[in-house]
Scaffold this active site. Structure first.
Site, PDB file in Angstrom:
ATOM      1  N   ASP A  14      55.668  31.758  28.656  1.00 39.78           N
ATOM      2  CA  ASP A  14      54.591  31.538  27.686  1.00 39.78           C
ATOM      3  C   ASP A  14      54.224  32.811  26.924  1.00 39.78           C
ATOM      4  O   ASP A  14      54.362  33.918  27.431  1.00 39.78           O
ATOM      5  CB  ASP A  14      53.350  30.983  28.421  1.00 39.78           C
ATOM      6  N   ASN A  16      55.203  33.428  23.512  1.00 40.61           N
ATOM      7  CA  ASN A  16      56.094  33.818  22.409  1.00 40.61           C
ATOM      8  C   ASN A  16      55.372  33.834  21.059  1.00 40.61           C
ATOM      9  O   ASN A  16      55.562  34.749  20.254  1.00 40.61           O
ATOM     10  CB  ASN A  16      57.269  32.832  22.294  1.00 40.61           C
ATOM     11  N   TRP A  19      52.859  36.671  20.819  1.00 41.14           N
ATOM     12  CA  TRP A  19      53.615  37.931  20.725  1.00 41.14           C
ATOM     13  C   TRP A  19      54.004  38.174  19.264  1.00 41.14           C
ATOM     14  O   TRP A  19      53.857  39.271  18.744  1.00 41.14           O
ATOM     15  CB  TRP A  19      54.867  37.846  21.605  1.00 41.14           C
ATOM     16  N   HIS A  31      60.013  33.260  19.638  1.00 43.81           N
ATOM     17  CA  HIS A  31      60.933  32.454  20.461  1.00 43.81           C
ATOM     18  C   HIS A  31      62.306  33.119  20.537  1.00 43.81           C
ATOM     19  O   HIS A  31      62.970  33.069  21.564  1.00 43.81           O
ATOM     20  CB  HIS A  31      61.064  31.036  19.900  1.00 43.81           C
ATOM     21  N   GLU A  61      55.137  17.953  26.384  1.00 46.09           N
ATOM     22  CA  GLU A  61      54.038  18.008  25.413  1.00 46.09           C
ATOM     23  C   GLU A  61      54.376  18.872  24.194  1.00 46.09           C
ATOM     24  O   GLU A  61      53.688  18.812  23.173  1.00 46.09           O
ATOM     25  CB  GLU A  61      52.765  18.579  26.067  1.00 46.09           C
ATOM     26  N   ASN A  62      55.431  19.678  24.296  1.00 43.54           N
ATOM     27  CA  ASN A  62      55.750  20.597  23.192  1.00 43.54           C
ATOM     28  C   ASN A  62      56.282  19.872  21.945  1.00 43.54           C
ATOM     29  O   ASN A  62      56.390  20.476  20.875  1.00 43.54           O
ATOM     30  CB  ASN A  62      56.745  21.677  23.641  1.00 43.54           C
ATOM     31  N   ARG A 174      53.341  33.066  35.646  1.00 41.50           N
ATOM     32  CA  ARG A 174      53.045  32.687  34.268  1.00 41.50           C
ATOM     33  C   ARG A 174      52.597  33.903  33.468  1.00 41.50           C
ATOM     34  O   ARG A 174      51.464  34.378  33.634  1.00 41.50           O
ATOM     35  CB  ARG A 174      51.972  31.605  34.181  1.00 41.50           C
ATOM     36  N   ARG A 180      46.964  28.323  34.026  1.00 46.46           N
ATOM     37  CA  ARG A 180      47.127  26.894  34.308  1.00 46.46           C
ATOM     38  C   ARG A 180      48.609  26.599  34.470  1.00 46.46           C
ATOM     39  O   ARG A 180      49.462  27.417  34.134  1.00 46.46           O
ATOM     40  CB  ARG A 180      46.524  26.049  33.179  1.00 46.46           C
ATOM     41  N   LEU A 181      48.885  25.374  34.972  1.00 46.11           N
ATOM     42  CA  LEU A 181      50.278  25.019  35.273  1.00 46.11           C
ATOM     43  C   LEU A 181      50.935  24.215  34.163  1.00 46.11           C
ATOM     44  O   LEU A 181      52.157  24.089  34.123  1.00 46.11           O
ATOM     45  CB  LEU A 181      50.351  24.245  36.600  1.00 46.11           C
TER      46      LEU A 181
HETATM   47  C1  IPE Z   1      53.850  25.636  28.681  1.00 44.62           C
HETATM   48  O1  IPE Z   1      53.386  26.421  27.655  1.00 44.62           O
HETATM   49  C2  IPE Z   1      55.188  25.089  28.326  1.00 44.62           C
HETATM   50  C3  IPE Z   1      56.267  26.061  28.255  1.00 44.62           C
HETATM   51  C4  IPE Z   1      56.159  27.337  28.438  1.00 44.62           C
HETATM   52  C5  IPE Z   1      57.572  25.527  27.967  1.00 44.62           C
HETATM   53  P1  IPE Z   1      52.422  25.822  26.525  1.00 44.62           P
HETATM   54  O2  IPE Z   1      52.097  26.953  25.626  1.00 44.62           O
HETATM   55  O3  IPE Z   1      53.019  24.621  25.926  1.00 44.62           O
HETATM   56  O4  IPE Z   1      51.178  25.401  27.414  1.00 44.62           O
HETATM   57  P2  IPE Z   1      49.651  25.194  27.009  1.00 44.62           P
HETATM   58  O5  IPE Z   1      49.620  24.278  25.825  1.00 44.62           O
HETATM   59  O6  IPE Z   1      49.087  26.537  26.687  1.00 44.62           O
HETATM   60  O7  IPE Z   1      49.027  24.620  28.245  1.00 44.62           O
HETATM   61  C1  IPE Z   2      56.640  29.841  24.486  1.00 44.92           C
HETATM   62  O1  IPE Z   2      55.405  30.330  24.185  1.00 44.92           O
HETATM   63  C2  IPE Z   2      56.574  28.584  25.257  1.00 44.92           C
HETATM   64  C3  IPE Z   2      57.204  27.444  24.608  1.00 44.92           C
HETATM   65  C4  IPE Z   2      56.614  26.292  24.554  1.00 44.92           C
HETATM   66  C5  IPE Z   2      58.534  27.568  24.034  1.00 44.92           C
HETATM   67  P1  IPE Z   2      54.419  29.614  23.178  1.00 44.92           P
HETATM   68  O2  IPE Z   2      55.181  29.108  22.011  1.00 44.92           O
HETATM   69  O3  IPE Z   2      53.607  28.621  23.890  1.00 44.92           O
HETATM   70  O4  IPE Z   2      53.542  30.842  22.742  1.00 44.92           O
HETATM   71  P2  IPE Z   2      51.973  30.910  22.614  1.00 44.92           P
HETATM   72  O5  IPE Z   2      51.424  30.423  23.910  1.00 44.92           O
HETATM   73  O6  IPE Z   2      51.613  30.028  21.475  1.00 44.92           O
HETATM   74  O7  IPE Z   2      51.692  32.341  22.381  1.00 44.92           O
HETATM   75 MG    MG Z   3      51.898  28.745  24.936  1.00 44.92          MG
END
Ligand code: IPE
Ligand code: IPE
Ligand code: MG
Length: 228
Positions: A14, A16, A19, A31, A61-62, A174, A180-181
């Site tokens: 998490d 990216n 960053w 990413h 959820e992504n 994390r 959180r998970l």
């Molecule tokens: C969790 O990160 C999923 C991955 C790292 C693949 P998210 O950025 O999607 O989680 P939330 O939305 O902050 O809980």
């Molecule tokens: C990578 O981090 C996790 C993925 C879902 C690929 P994020 O894209 O969630 O980065 P933040 O949390 O928005 O910084």
């Molecule tokens: Mg994130």
């Protein structure tokens, strides 16, 4: 005392996007840099004796993110496939956990190719969790239990999870600052030690993995029992 190395480490990749934002870049640049960390951190984990490294790369959820970002993330396996020879040479066994139905065909094909090409390796399992969600995995498990008309008990439920061949998660890390998970390996991590750090995943280093394992060694794992 000798340092215990967790058999199964899971990492939520998490941070990216943040960053990238902090550097005035667009999210997908984060990413790109984050993706490049997968190989060195995997090799380092393997060198320490970790048996399974699970990486949360895309959650169920992504899909709620903007199309362009989702499209970019769907290319990660295609990029990985370009380095397939390195995964073979480094003796890493690549596995994939997650829903197969929704991702683009090219993404799935790359995964299938990598998994097949590394299946006879004997080193660490790199379990890429992609379109993975714990609730999805549990609901699939329950569907299959029903189909098989199997007796429902704790062991059966666990056995039907897509990850049941792996040891349970010992240490869950994390980066990114959130505590959180996010629907990751919920049952597998029932007794995992949790380690959160503020650093974003693109800045995560071998040293950070070491620190997490050091901290893990100071935890007292009781599993509901008593340990003096
Ligand atoms: C969790 O990160 C999923 C991955 C790292 C693949 P998210 O950025 O999607 O989680 P939330 O939305 O902050 O809980
Ligand atoms: C990578 O981090 C996790 C993925 C879902 C690929 P994020 O894209 O969630 O980065 P933040 O949390 O928005 O910084
Ligand atoms: Mg994130």
């Amino acid at each position: 005392m000798e340092r215990r190395v967790p058999a199964h480490i899971a990492i939520i990749l998490d941070g990216n996007g943040r960053w990238a934002k902090a550097r005035g870049k667009i999210r997908i640049e984060g990413h790109t840099v984050g993706y490049k960390k997968i190989e060195p951190i995997s090799l380092y984990a393997q060198s320490l004796g970790v048996k399974v490294l699970s990486l949360y790369c895309f959650s169920t959820e992504n899909w709620n993110r903007p199309n362009l970002e989702v499209k970019f993330l769907m290319n990660i396996p295609i990029e990985m496939e370009k380095n397939i020879q390195r995964y073979i040479k480094n003796n890493i066994v690549v596995k994939v956990s997650g829903r197969k139905e929704k991702m683009p065909k090219a993404t799935l094909q790359s995964f299938e190719h990598i998994v097949d090409a590394t299946k006879n390796n004997t080193g660490m399992v790199l379990n890429i969790c992609f379109d993975y969600g714990s609730l999805y995995d549990i609901s699939e498990a329950i569907k299959k239990i029903k189909e098989d008309d199997a007796v429902i008990d704790e062991n059966t439920i666990y056995k039907y999870l897509s990850t049941s061949e792996f040891p349970k998660v010992d240490l869950l890390i994390r980066p990114g600052g959130e505590k959180r998970l996010s629907n990751y390996l919920l049952l597998e991590s029932a007794y995992a030690e949790l380690y959160f750090l503020d650093k974003y995943w693109p800045d995560f280093s071998e040293d950070d993995l070491d620190k997490a394992i050091d901290e893990y060694n100071h935890r007292n794992r009781r599993y509901g029992g008593i340990k003096e």
